[in-house]
Design a protein around this motif. Structure first.
Motif, PDB file in Angstrom:
ATOM      1  N   THR A   1      -4.217  -2.497   4.465  1.00 56.73           N
ATOM      2  CA  THR A   1      -3.807  -0.883   4.343  1.00 56.73           C
ATOM      3  C   THR A   1      -3.062  -0.495   5.508  1.00 56.73           C
ATOM      4  O   THR A   1      -3.652  -0.506   6.720  1.00 56.73           O
ATOM      5  CB  THR A   1      -4.873  -0.014   4.005  1.00 56.73           C
ATOM      6  N   SER A   2      -1.936   0.114   5.222  1.00 55.10           N
ATOM      7  CA  SER A   2      -1.299   0.665   6.606  1.00 55.10           C
ATOM      8  C   SER A   2      -1.687   2.119   6.888  1.00 55.10           C
ATOM      9  O   SER A   2      -1.844   2.816   5.980  1.00 55.10           O
ATOM     10  CB  SER A   2       0.351   0.663   6.250  1.00 55.10           C
TER      11      SER A   2
ATOM     12  N   LEU B   1      -4.752  -5.123  -3.798  1.00 55.91           N
ATOM     13  CA  LEU B   1      -5.795  -4.393  -2.811  1.00 55.91           C
ATOM     14  C   LEU B   1      -6.727  -3.521  -3.306  1.00 55.91           C
ATOM     15  O   LEU B   1      -7.735  -3.685  -2.542  1.00 55.91           O
ATOM     16  CB  LEU B   1      -4.592  -3.491  -2.074  1.00 55.91           C
ATOM     17  N   LYS B   2      -6.556  -2.859  -4.142  1.00 55.42           N
ATOM     18  CA  LYS B   2      -7.545  -2.076  -4.596  1.00 55.42           C
ATOM     19  C   LYS B   2      -8.987  -2.813  -5.470  1.00 55.42           C
ATOM     20  O   LYS B   2      -9.916  -2.192  -5.435  1.00 55.42           O
ATOM     21  CB  LYS B   2      -7.035  -0.926  -5.745  1.00 55.42           C
TER      22      LYS B   2
ATOM     23  N   ASN C   1       2.442   3.811   7.534  1.00 53.95           N
ATOM     24  CA  ASN C   1       2.372   3.942   6.117  1.00 53.95           C
ATOM     25  C   ASN C   1       3.152   5.263   5.837  1.00 53.95           C
ATOM     26  O   ASN C   1       3.914   5.123   4.474  1.00 53.95           O
ATOM     27  CB  ASN C   1       1.045   4.342   5.956  1.00 53.95           C
TER      28      ASN C   1
ATOM     29  N   ASN D   1      -0.201  -3.128  -6.108  1.00 55.14           N
ATOM     30  CA  ASN D   1      -0.891  -2.794  -5.174  1.00 55.14           C
ATOM     31  C   ASN D   1      -2.228  -2.530  -5.588  1.00 55.14           C
ATOM     32  O   ASN D   1      -3.493  -2.811  -5.231  1.00 55.14           O
ATOM     33  CB  ASN D   1      -0.403  -1.142  -4.682  1.00 55.14           C
TER      34      ASN D   1
ATOM     35  N   GLN E   1      -9.139  -5.039   2.084  1.00 51.46           N
ATOM     36  CA  GLN E   1      -8.536  -3.720   2.062  1.00 51.46           C
ATOM     37  C   GLN E   1      -8.132  -3.060   3.370  1.00 51.46           C
ATOM     38  O   GLN E   1      -7.070  -2.836   3.843  1.00 51.46           O
ATOM     39  CB  GLN E   1      -9.141  -2.702   1.238  1.00 51.46           C
TER      40      GLN E   1
ATOM     41  N   ASP F   1       1.211   4.084  -4.268  1.00 50.41           N
ATOM     42  CA  ASP F   1       0.171   4.332  -4.698  1.00 50.41           C
ATOM     43  C   ASP F   1       0.064   5.431  -5.762  1.00 50.41           C
ATOM     44  O   ASP F   1       0.023   6.576  -5.131  1.00 50.41           O
ATOM     45  CB  ASP F   1      -1.034   4.374  -3.545  1.00 50.41           C
TER      46      ASP F   1
ATOM     47  N   ASP G   1       1.006  -1.093   0.061  1.00 45.70           N
ATOM     48  CA  ASP G   1       0.084   0.001  -0.114  1.00 45.70           C
ATOM     49  C   ASP G   1       0.964   1.329   0.112  1.00 45.70           C
ATOM     50  O   ASP G   1       0.392   2.380  -0.223  1.00 45.70           O
ATOM     51  CB  ASP G   1      -0.817  -0.057   1.244  1.00 45.70           C
TER      52      ASP G   1
END
Lengths: 156, 79
Positions: free
Chosen positions: A111-112, A99-100, A117, A95, A107, A70, A67
């Motif tokens: 997701t961090s 994830l998306k 992040n 990513n 997610q 992006d 993540d």
């Protein structure tokens, strides 16, 4: 800095060297960090640049997960990360693919947030920005002997 | 137990959240590795110079952090 067809020997004096295509070296440095220096005959420097960049990128993804790269949500950060070349684009692709397109629950799990992040993003952004310096060095840096120990006249 | 749900490279390292500032050390090491690969003149001294630069960066940022803490806790309340 010396001319493009000269390089400095171990005593800081100019000696003739193999003329290299600097723009090609810069392009290679973007395609794979360190490859430009390897092309210029500086294999040790190239290997260490590659190792350092992969170290930062690996640690960045390890800290924050995929993540942290992006292109859509963190566009400004991605500009810096893109300095690492295809590596950043590949991570963004991963990513988007992993994830998306996943369910909101997945997610949320991957997701961090917060410091993790930010730190992971910073790791890869710094790898990208350092590689921009590497690209400039490959393009217009000083001529160096082929990995021969020595000193640059400008260094202490 | 904290590690059981962690999938490396996919999920974030949530278990290190409370000590995130320690992540400065590998960051400084990675940046030093790249910088010194270009800058070092004697490649035999490469790793030593990387170590020195990493230490300098970590100490400088720690010093800045301590300075900021002192400024926020003691100087600002006096004004």
């Amino acid at each position: 800095m010396t001319g493009p067809s000269k390089r400095q020997d171990t005593h800081g004096q100019d000696s003739p060297g193999r003329s290299s295509n600097r723009p090609l070296a810069a392009l290679l440095a973007w395609l794979l960090p360190g490859l430009g220096h390897m092309y210029l005959g500086q294999r040790f420097r190239g290997r260490m640049i590659l190792l350092g960049t992969l170290f930062l990128v690996t640690f960045g993804v390890l800290i924050g997960g995929v993540d942290v790269v992006d292109m859509q949500r963190d566009r400004l950060w991605f500009i810096a990360q893109a300095g690492t070349g295809p590596i950043a684009f590949l991570l963004d692709l991963l990513n988007q693919a992993l994830l998306k397109t996943a369910s909101p629950g997945t997610q949320a799990q991957f997701t961090s947030l917060g410091n993790l992040n930010s730190t992971g993003t910073l790791y890869i952004a710094l790898a990208g920005l350092m590689n921009v310096v590497v690209i400039i060095d490959a393009l217009a840096g000083p001529e160096r002997a082929h990995d021969t120990p020595g000193r640059r006249s400008t260094d202490r | 137990m904290k590690f059981l749900a962690w999938i490396p490279f996919l999920s974030p390292m949530n278990w290190i959240q409370s000590a995130w500032y320690l992540l400065l050390i590998p960051l400084a090491l990675g940046v030093s590795m790249i910088y010194k690969a270009m800058r070092v003149t004697d490649i035999h001294a490469y790793w030593r110079q990387v170590g020195v630069m990493t230490l300098q960066v970590v100490l400088a940022i720690t010093g800045l952090a301590v300075g900021l803490i002192l400024f926020v806790r003691y100087i600002i309340p006096m004004t």
